[in-house]
Scaffold this active site. Structure first.
Site, short mmCIF file in Angstrom:
data_model
loop_
_atom_site.label_atom_id
_atom_site.label_comp_id
_atom_site.label_asym_id
_atom_site.label_seq_id
_atom_site.Cartn_x
_atom_site.Cartn_y
_atom_site.Cartn_z
N ASP A 1 -15.18 -16.93 -6.44
CA ASP A 1 -13.78 -17.03 -5.73
C ASP A 1 -12.67 -15.80 -6.09
O ASP A 1 -13.32 -14.82 -6.51
CB ASP A 1 -13.08 -18.17 -6.40
CG ASP A 1 -12.08 -18.87 -5.64
OD1 ASP A 1 -11.61 -18.52 -4.48
OD2 ASP A 1 -11.75 -20.30 -5.87
N GLU B 1 -12.97 -15.32 -0.60
CA GLU B 1 -11.76 -14.38 -0.64
C GLU B 1 -10.71 -14.89 0.67
O GLU B 1 -9.80 -14.27 0.95
CB GLU B 1 -11.72 -12.99 -0.80
CG GLU B 1 -12.52 -12.30 0.27
CD GLU B 1 -12.07 -12.07 1.49
OE1 GLU B 1 -12.30 -12.67 2.49
OE2 GLU B 1 -11.22 -11.27 1.75
N TRP B 2 -11.08 -15.86 1.42
CA TRP B 2 -10.24 -16.57 2.27
C TRP B 2 -9.89 -15.97 3.46
O TRP B 2 -9.07 -15.99 4.10
CB TRP B 2 -8.71 -17.02 1.55
CG TRP B 2 -9.01 -17.94 0.08
CD1 TRP B 2 -9.91 -18.72 -0.06
CD2 TRP B 2 -8.55 -17.26 -0.94
NE1 TRP B 2 -9.73 -19.00 -1.43
CE2 TRP B 2 -8.91 -18.00 -2.19
CE3 TRP B 2 -7.73 -16.31 -1.31
CZ2 TRP B 2 -8.61 -17.84 -3.36
CZ3 TRP B 2 -7.45 -16.02 -2.55
CH2 TRP B 2 -7.77 -17.06 -3.83
N GLY B 3 -10.89 -14.82 3.77
CA GLY B 3 -10.78 -14.12 4.98
C GLY B 3 -9.52 -13.02 4.55
O GLY B 3 -9.13 -12.38 5.84
N ASP C 1 -7.60 -22.83 2.49
CA ASP C 1 -8.48 -23.90 2.04
C ASP C 1 -8.22 -24.75 3.21
O ASP C 1 -6.99 -25.10 3.58
CB ASP C 1 -8.10 -24.61 0.82
CG ASP C 1 -8.59 -23.77 -0.53
OD1 ASP C 1 -9.20 -22.55 -0.07
OD2 ASP C 1 -8.34 -24.25 -1.66
C1 GLA Z 1 -9.83 -22.00 -4.38
C2 GLA Z 1 -10.96 -22.11 -3.21
C3 GLA Z 1 -11.34 -23.63 -3.24
C4 GLA Z 1 -11.71 -24.20 -4.49
C5 GLA Z 1 -10.45 -24.11 -5.55
C6 GLA Z 1 -10.78 -24.13 -6.93
O1 GLA Z 1 -8.69 -22.71 -3.57
O2 GLA Z 1 -10.65 -21.73 -1.86
O3 GLA Z 1 -12.61 -23.78 -2.30
O4 GLA Z 1 -12.91 -23.33 -5.18
O5 GLA Z 1 -10.16 -22.38 -5.34
O6 GLA Z 1 -9.94 -23.93 -7.93
#
Ligand code: GLA
Length: 371
Positions: free
Chosen positions: A133, A166-168, A188
């Site tokens: 993450d 890293e969410w893009g 997310d």
């Molecule tokens: C981030 C990630 C999620 C999950 C949470 C856990 O938000 O994007 O998929 O792993 O952390 O805390």
């Protein structure tokens, strides 16, 4: 475009499994993971192709041990290695989470600066899949940080799938194909239709970057978590299949409804996701809330998704020129949810879809002489 994570063959098709986060958040335990592993088998999920059982954030203890190692919350995870053995004994693979930053998103110790030590620790627990993450990573360079991870994992000598999360934020599709096996493309997911659609709209331009051993990851599944209708969940699963997305179930496998199980194990839908050619689908038509998505399959057929994202019933049509053929083609059509042949269709195919629903088809060009 792009090489896979060194073409190591660990993820020739998008990884399939289960991850604790969407349903359980921080409430994870040894018992939950064991029961979920059993449920993977009893429910038919393992036979449908699901393999990885991944514990997300909050497995950790609050502090590293005196030896500097990450340690689990020992009340909830008394013996990680024994837990991994339990998972492996069931023909499944074991996955764990950490964070590239100083702390995890839930505030547990992160792995920044300890990548080699932690990778060795995970390998010693027989981990097969690592989700890394990106919380508390201010000032870090994502490409460098994940490359450090990739090298640390490789140095352990254990084959481990690397899931980049890293969410893009740093356009991972442009560099992560040689670093990890999958990378989150966006924020997310939430268990709501608008969240699904918002994520979907961020995937369109990313198709060229995916392929065997390197996949775009629009996030884990919400199927069965209760916030959407079964029709919406079928659309969710169909979309992930056309996107060649990793299929990580995010629900409670121990208590699924029959409808949820039927969605998650739909064999012909999973076959689209897992098609060995590994071509991610694209949006080929979009108009007034209805869309057509298509992907090329091995053998030359097309997976075709018809989507009604609107609020009223609508007719959705695909013509064969939209999916790489021409209007004069005749194609053989199969409905992959109904698991029924629809028959030969000239020019195209259309269906009326209820709001927030999708149909998934396989179209094969018909070469037989015209009747
Ligand atoms: C981030 C990630 C999620 C999950 C949470 C856990 O938000 O994007 O998929 O792993 O952390 O805390």
């Amino acid at each position: 475009m792009g090489l896979g994570a060194s073409h190591d063959g660990l993820a020739p098709t998008p990884p399939m499994g289960w991850n604790s986060w969407n349903r359980f958040g921080p409430f994870v335990s040894d018992q939950l993971v064991r029961e979920t592993s059993d449920a993977m088998i009893e429910s038919g999920m393992r036979d449908a192709g699901y393999r990885y059982v991944v514990i997300d954030d909050a497995w950790e203890g609050s502090l590293r041990g005196d030896d500097g190692h990450l340690q689990p919350n020992l009340w909830r995870f008394p013996d990680m290695r024994a837990l991994a053995a339990y998972v492996h004994d069931r023909g499944l693979r074991f996955g764990l989470y950490t964070c590239a930053g100083d702390r995890t998103c839930q505030g547990y110790p992160g792995s920044h600066g300890r990548e080699s030590l932690d990778a060795r620790r995970f390998a010693s627990w027989d981990v097969d899949f690592m989700k890394i993450d990106w919380c508390h990573a201010t000032g870090l360079d994502a490409r460098l940080a994940y490359t450090t991870w990739s090298e640390a994992i490789r140095a352990t000598g254990r084959p481990i799938v690397l899931s980049i999360c890293e969410w893009g934020r740093n356009r991972p599709w442009e560099w992560a194909g040689t670093v990890g096996h999958l990378w989150r493309t966006s924020h997310d997911i939430a268990d709501r239709w608008d969240s699904l659609i918002d994520i979907l709209d961020r995937q369109e331009a990313l198709a060229p970057y995916a392929g065997p051993d390197h996949w775009n990851d629009p996030d884990m599944l919400e199927v069965g978590n209760g916030g959407m209708t079964d029709a919406e969940y079928r659309a969710h699963f169909s979309l992930w299949a056309i996107l060649a997305a990793p299929l990580m179930a995010g629900n409670d496998l121990r208590s699924m409804t029959d409808a949820t199980r039927a969605i998650l194990t739909a064999p012909e839908v999973i076959a689209i996701d897992q098609d060995p050619l590994g071509r991610q689908g694209r949006r080929v038509r979009q108009e007034n809330g209805v869309e057509v998505w298509a992907r090329e399959l091995s053998g030359g057929a097309r997976g075709v998704l018809l989507l009604n994202r609107g609020e009223t019933a609508a007719r959705v049509e695909v013509t064969w020129d939209c999916v790489g053929g021409s209007r004069s083609d005749v194609a053989f059509v199969r409905d992959l949810w109904e698991r029924q042949d629809v028959g030969r269709r000239s020019e195209g195919y259309d269906v009326t879809l209820q709001p927030h629903s999708a149909a998934l088809l396989k179209a094969t060009r018909d070469n037989s002489p015209r009747a």
